[in-house]
Motif scaffolding. Structure first.
Motif, PDB file in Angstrom:
ATOM      1  N   ALA A 188      52.079  27.830  38.772  1.00  0.00           N
ATOM      2  CA  ALA A 188      51.815  28.993  39.628  1.00  0.00           C
ATOM      3  C   ALA A 188      51.102  30.088  38.848  1.00  0.00           C
ATOM      4  O   ALA A 188      51.411  30.336  37.681  1.00  0.00           O
ATOM      5  N   LEU A 189      50.160  30.721  39.511  1.00  0.00           N
ATOM      6  CA  LEU A 189      49.475  31.868  38.914  1.00  0.00           C
ATOM      7  C   LEU A 189      50.338  33.104  39.100  1.00  0.00           C
ATOM      8  O   LEU A 189      50.650  33.486  40.230  1.00  0.00           O
ATOM      9  N   LEU A 190      50.738  33.738  38.013  1.00  0.00           N
ATOM     10  CA  LEU A 190      51.546  34.961  38.107  1.00  0.00           C
ATOM     11  C   LEU A 190      50.679  36.217  37.968  1.00  0.00           C
ATOM     12  O   LEU A 190      51.011  37.253  38.528  1.00  0.00           O
ATOM     13  N   ARG A 191      49.594  36.108  37.196  1.00  0.00           N
ATOM     14  CA  ARG A 191      48.699  37.265  37.030  1.00  0.00           C
ATOM     15  C   ARG A 191      47.313  36.762  36.672  1.00  0.00           C
ATOM     16  O   ARG A 191      47.159  36.058  35.681  1.00  0.00           O
ATOM     17  N   PRO A 192      46.294  37.105  37.465  1.00  0.00           N
ATOM     18  CA  PRO A 192      44.940  36.734  37.067  1.00  0.00           C
ATOM     19  C   PRO A 192      44.528  37.546  35.845  1.00  0.00           C
ATOM     20  O   PRO A 192      45.018  38.663  35.656  1.00  0.00           O
ATOM     21  N   GLY A 193      43.658  37.001  35.012  1.00  0.00           N
ATOM     22  CA  GLY A 193      43.267  37.723  33.796  1.00  0.00           C
ATOM     23  C   GLY A 193      42.083  37.071  33.115  1.00  0.00           C
ATOM     24  O   GLY A 193      41.226  36.482  33.771  1.00  0.00           O
ATOM     25  N   GLY A 194      42.080  37.162  31.802  1.00  0.00           N
ATOM     26  CA  GLY A 194      40.918  36.801  30.981  1.00  0.00           C
ATOM     27  C   GLY A 194      40.407  35.378  31.106  1.00  0.00           C
ATOM     28  O   GLY A 194      39.224  35.131  30.899  1.00  0.00           O
ATOM     29  N   VAL A 195      41.272  34.419  31.391  1.00  0.00           N
ATOM     30  CA  VAL A 195      40.813  33.032  31.567  1.00  0.00           C
ATOM     31  C   VAL A 195      40.771  32.747  33.070  1.00  0.00           C
ATOM     32  O   VAL A 195      41.740  33.031  33.783  1.00  0.00           O
ATOM     33  N   SER A 196      39.659  32.180  33.543  1.00  0.00           N
ATOM     34  CA  SER A 196      39.502  32.018  34.997  1.00  0.00           C
ATOM     35  C   SER A 196      40.435  30.939  35.545  1.00  0.00           C
ATOM     36  O   SER A 196      40.792  29.987  34.855  1.00  0.00           O
ATOM     37  N   ILE A 197      40.796  31.111  36.802  1.00  0.00           N
ATOM     38  CA  ILE A 197      41.657  30.141  37.488  1.00  0.00           C
ATOM     39  C   ILE A 197      40.953  28.791  37.550  1.00  0.00           C
ATOM     40  O   ILE A 197      41.585  27.739  37.439  1.00  0.00           O
ATOM     41  N   GLU A 198      39.611  28.815  37.701  1.00  0.00           N
ATOM     42  CA  GLU A 198      38.844  27.571  37.775  1.00  0.00           C
ATOM     43  C   GLU A 198      38.990  26.777  36.474  1.00  0.00           C
ATOM     44  O   GLU A 198      39.150  25.553  36.500  1.00  0.00           O
ATOM     45  N   THR A 199      38.914  27.470  35.353  1.00  0.00           N
ATOM     46  CA  THR A 199      39.075  26.799  34.055  1.00  0.00           C
ATOM     47  C   THR A 199      40.432  26.105  33.968  1.00  0.00           C
ATOM     48  O   THR A 199      40.543  24.969  33.517  1.00  0.00           O
ATOM     49  N   ILE A 200      41.463  26.803  34.427  1.00  0.00           N
ATOM     50  CA  ILE A 200      42.810  26.237  34.357  1.00  0.00           C
ATOM     51  C   ILE A 200      42.939  25.065  35.326  1.00  0.00           C
ATOM     52  O   ILE A 200      43.436  23.989  34.966  1.00  0.00           O
ATOM     53  N   ALA A 201      42.425  25.260  36.550  1.00  0.00           N
ATOM     54  CA  ALA A 201      42.523  24.203  37.568  1.00  0.00           C
ATOM     55  C   ALA A 201      41.778  22.947  37.125  1.00  0.00           C
ATOM     56  O   ALA A 201      42.217  21.831  37.393  1.00  0.00           O
ATOM     57  N   ALA A 202      40.651  23.140  36.419  1.00  0.00           N
ATOM     58  CA  ALA A 202      39.886  21.980  35.948  1.00  0.00           C
ATOM     59  C   ALA A 202      40.693  21.167  34.944  1.00  0.00           C
ATOM     60  O   ALA A 202      40.467  19.976  34.766  1.00  0.00           O
ATOM     61  N   SER A 203      41.655  21.795  34.286  1.00  0.00           N
ATOM     62  CA  SER A 203      42.470  21.111  33.281  1.00  0.00           C
ATOM     63  C   SER A 203      43.728  20.486  33.861  1.00  0.00           C
ATOM     64  O   SER A 203      44.095  19.375  33.513  1.00  0.00           O
ATOM     65  N   ILE A 204      44.425  21.214  34.726  1.00  0.00           N
ATOM     66  CA  ILE A 204      45.749  20.729  35.170  1.00  0.00           C
ATOM     67  C   ILE A 204      45.895  20.682  36.685  1.00  0.00           C
ATOM     68  O   ILE A 204      46.993  20.494  37.198  1.00  0.00           O
ATOM     69  N   GLY A 205      44.777  20.833  37.412  1.00  0.00           N
ATOM     70  CA  GLY A 205      44.847  20.779  38.877  1.00  0.00           C
ATOM     71  C   GLY A 205      45.131  22.145  39.481  1.00  0.00           C
ATOM     72  O   GLY A 205      45.330  23.129  38.767  1.00  0.00           O
ATOM     73  N   GLU A 206      45.152  22.170  40.808  1.00  0.00           N
ATOM     74  CA  GLU A 206      45.266  23.441  41.522  1.00  0.00           C
ATOM     75  C   GLU A 206      46.557  24.187  41.170  1.00  0.00           C
ATOM     76  O   GLU A 206      47.593  23.578  40.908  1.00  0.00           O
ATOM     77  N   LEU A 207      46.445  25.516  41.210  1.00  0.00           N
ATOM     78  CA  LEU A 207      47.612  26.369  40.987  1.00  0.00           C
ATOM     79  C   LEU A 207      48.073  26.916  42.327  1.00  0.00           C
ATOM     80  O   LEU A 207      47.249  27.139  43.210  1.00  0.00           O
ATOM     81  N   THR A 208      49.360  27.143  42.469  1.00  0.00           N
ATOM     82  CA  THR A 208      49.793  27.889  43.640  1.00  0.00           C
ATOM     83  C   THR A 208      49.638  29.369  43.302  1.00  0.00           C
ATOM     84  O   THR A 208      49.812  29.783  42.154  1.00  0.00           O
ATOM     85  N   THR A 209      49.275  30.150  44.306  1.00  0.00           N
ATOM     86  CA  THR A 209      49.180  31.597  44.077  1.00  0.00           C
ATOM     87  C   THR A 209      50.324  32.255  44.832  1.00  0.00           C
ATOM     88  O   THR A 209      51.149  31.577  45.438  1.00  0.00           O
TER      89      THR A 209
END
Ligand code: TXA
Ligand code: MG
Length: 313
Positions: A188-209
């Protein structure tokens, strides 16, 4: 002058200061952090005191490397993969602690999970290596004001009450790290910030917001005593133990621990979670907490006690 040019000597002095429980502001690639030894309850209490936070929000634990992180938190495959791709960097991962983790519960806001990151800044890494301990570091501003991206901002915020600010110039990123909760699947995304959500999703799949709705302090993993807690207590009920504060605690309780005999709120905050644990024993009928003043860290302590009382009240 608290803003210091970070020579080798200054770094060593900063590390000594931190090991002795002092606070040091240091630059990261995101914003300046107000650092304290995460294994010292006193140092962590001093961070909350200086920031003037009315609640014990959990703090990000900064470490020098993935190897150090592995010793403090349980990293699953997702965490290892992200760490390899994003660390050092502006990604904070919330993970379960290792058993016997030395991180103080106060740094976790009384929760049973740890937010950890390896900052991408040579000075921050040099300091962490020199200290040899994990550093709890919220953004180095007073509660409610904007995060500092230059040493002068930190100085303007704290002035004389902060002895050491390491000057690393302007922070490269200028917004805080992205915080994700990996204690859940999907993450789950708790706080958007310096690393983009897309970068994270590309590594471990979609995040819940909307993960932020599970705000600190309301989670299942959040520590609350099993025994019922009464607050603002002056007189005992049968079988109760007392969480006392100040020089003149009332008598007649089965047992008592005093958060601070001298009435020092920083000392009381440092003792709070350890004492709640110690008093939370089956042979006691309940925990009675004395009233604490609604000022300084008393606000955060009372907030936490009120939650504990509501939990099973
Ligand atoms: O970029 C950053 O993250 C900066 C630099 C100094 O590293 N630090 C920072 O810390 O912004 P702070 O304390 O201002 O923000 C911490 C955020 C909060 O949103 C908090 O709720 C979340 O991280 N957080 C920290 N520990 C947590 C935990 N154990 N569980 C859930 N959320 C946590
Ligand atoms: Mg902040």
């Amino acid at each position: 002058m608290a803003v210091l040019n970070p020579t080798r000597d200054v770094l060593e002095e900063a590390a000594r200061h931190l090991r002795a429980g002092g606070l040091v502001a240091f630059p990261t690639e995101t914003v300046y952090g107000l650092g304290g030894d995460a294994t010292s309850a006193r140092a962590v209490a001093a961070i909350f005191d200086l920031k003037g936070r009315p609640k014990f929000n959990p703090l990000i634990i900064h470490v020098a490397s993935i190897e150090v992180a592995e010793r403090l938190v349980q990293m699953d495959e997702r965490a290892r993969y992200l760490a390899k791709r994003c660390w050092p960097g502006a990604l904070t991962m919330v993970l379960p602690p290792q058993p016997n983790s030395p991180i103080q519960p106060l740094a976790l806001g009384g929760q049973r999970m740890v937010a950890v990151r390896v900052p991408d800044h040579p000075l921050a890494l040099a300091l962490l290596n020199e200290v040899g301990r994990p550093l709890a570091a919220p953004s180095a501003n007073r509660s409610g004001s904007v995060s500092p991206t230059r040493a002068e901002h930190v100085d303007a915020s704290f002035g004389r009450s902060l002895a050491m600010i390491l000057d690393g110039g302007q922070c490269r990123i200028g917004v805080e790290s992205t915080v994700i909760d990996l204690t859940r699947e999907p993450a789950a995304l708790l706080r958007p910030g310096g690393v983009s959500i897309e970068t994270i999703a590309a590594s471990i799949g979609e995040l819940t917001t909307g993960g932020g709705t599970r705000s600190p302090g309301t989670q299942d993993s959040h520590y609350a005593p099993r025994r019922p807690v009464r607050i603002g207590v002056e007189d005992p009920q049968p079988g109760e133990v007392l969480l006392a504060f100040g020089p003149n605690p009332p008598e007649g309780f089965c047992a008592m621990l005093n958060l601070s005999e001298s009435g020092d709120l920083v000392e009381a905050a440092a003792n709070l979670f350890a004492y709640l644990h110690a008093l939370d024993r089956p042979e006691y009928a309940g925990i009675a907490a004395m009233p604490l003043p609604e000022r300084g860290l008393g606000l955060a302590i009372n907030d936490r006690l009120r939650r504990a009382a509501a939990h099973r009240g």
